[in-house]
Scaffold this active site. Sequence first.
Site, PDB file in Angstrom:
ATOM      1  N   LYS A 163       0.888  -1.164  -0.067  1.00 49.50           N
ATOM      2  CA  LYS A 163       0.008  -0.009   0.015  1.00 49.50           C
ATOM      3  C   LYS A 163       0.812   1.510  -0.128  1.00 49.50           C
ATOM      4  CE  LYS A 163      -3.836  -2.510   2.064  1.00 49.50           C
ATOM      5  NZ  LYS A 163      -4.671  -2.990   3.283  1.00 49.50           N
TER       6      LYS A 163
ATOM      7  N   GLN B  10      -4.853  -1.707   9.452  1.00 47.05           N
ATOM      8  CA  GLN B  10      -4.593  -3.150   8.876  1.00 47.05           C
ATOM      9  C   GLN B  10      -5.282  -4.184   9.796  1.00 47.05           C
ATOM     10  OE1 GLN B  10      -3.517  -3.336   5.798  1.00 47.05           O
ATOM     11  NE2 GLN B  10      -4.015  -5.621   5.884  1.00 47.05           N
TER      12      GLN B  10
ATOM     13  N   ASP C  80     -11.127   2.299   3.511  1.00 50.23           N
ATOM     14  CA  ASP C  80     -11.320   0.702   3.286  1.00 50.23           C
ATOM     15  C   ASP C  80     -12.868   0.278   2.953  1.00 50.23           C
ATOM     16  OD1 ASP C  80      -9.240  -1.031   3.664  1.00 50.23           O
ATOM     17  OD2 ASP C  80      -9.224  -0.932   5.528  1.00 50.23           O
TER      18      ASP C  80
END
Length: 293
Positions: free
Chosen positions: A52, A96, A119
């Site tokens: 990422k 995460q 997200d």
Amino acid sequence: MQIIDGKAVASQIKQEIAIEVEAIKNAGGKTPHLAAILVGHDGGSETYVAHKVKACAECGFKSTLIRMDENVSEDELLDKVYQLNNDPDIDGFIVQLPLPKHISEQKVIEAIDFRKDVDGFHPVNVGRMSIGLPCFVSATPAGIMDLLSRYKIETKGKHCVVLGRSNIVGKPVAALMMQKSYPGNATVTVCHSATPNIKEICLSADIIIAALGSPEFLTGDMVKEGVTVIDVGTTRVPNPNTKSGFKLTGDIKFDEVSQKAAFITPVPGGVGPMTICSLMKNTLLAGKKAIYK
Ligand code: GUN
């Protein structure tokens, strides 16, 4: 049979984003800024987050990686989330997953300001997605929709079978495939572990999206000629013949299903590369305040 090349599409989308970001910067605009919180040192999470950060650099974004100890308390993590919620330079951020067992993932997800939830996991974004309102769509479903549209695959009136009902893939992709706009407008059937006649249902499918996490579940005898197959599965199956000792295996028995499919995604190189790309798209939208002011 045509291979749906997610790696190539993802690379093209990242280039398009980079061009747009360059134009924003040249016009004196703000550089999009993504932050990621990584708790502990889980091998898979380390790799994902590194990818990422790399993708941010490719797209011309600023990125910040915040590492927290495996033993961090839930309150400390929540405090960090509130800090990022209130940091005007951070356009979007992710925590995460998975998190250590002593921390409630749901609590953390709900603590994230939905306007920065790139997200797309916050209930506000999930809810808005399911009723067709502008929102951050989570990475895997958004990546699948991008692949269908980039390959101009007809979806209107088609029978789309989704294998799996997870909150991060099965449910959202089913909602997107039934929405009225392209790529959608399909008749959607969701199959799961309690579905008795999966083979019959799959045999009537024009599009199959397999997201079970069950290696090589879908075999050649379960699909009709001309089907489009999207394989979301990525299970690390032990394999002594590979350097890493495992083989990334999808939910589809590729050699068999590809004999009948019109379009098919490989594993790796299909849906996988698209997910980070979708995160970059959301971060660009967040930076532009294109969805939420
Ligand atoms: N872990 C595995 N995939 C994801 C993802 O898309 N987002 C976050 N936050 N964690 C993950």
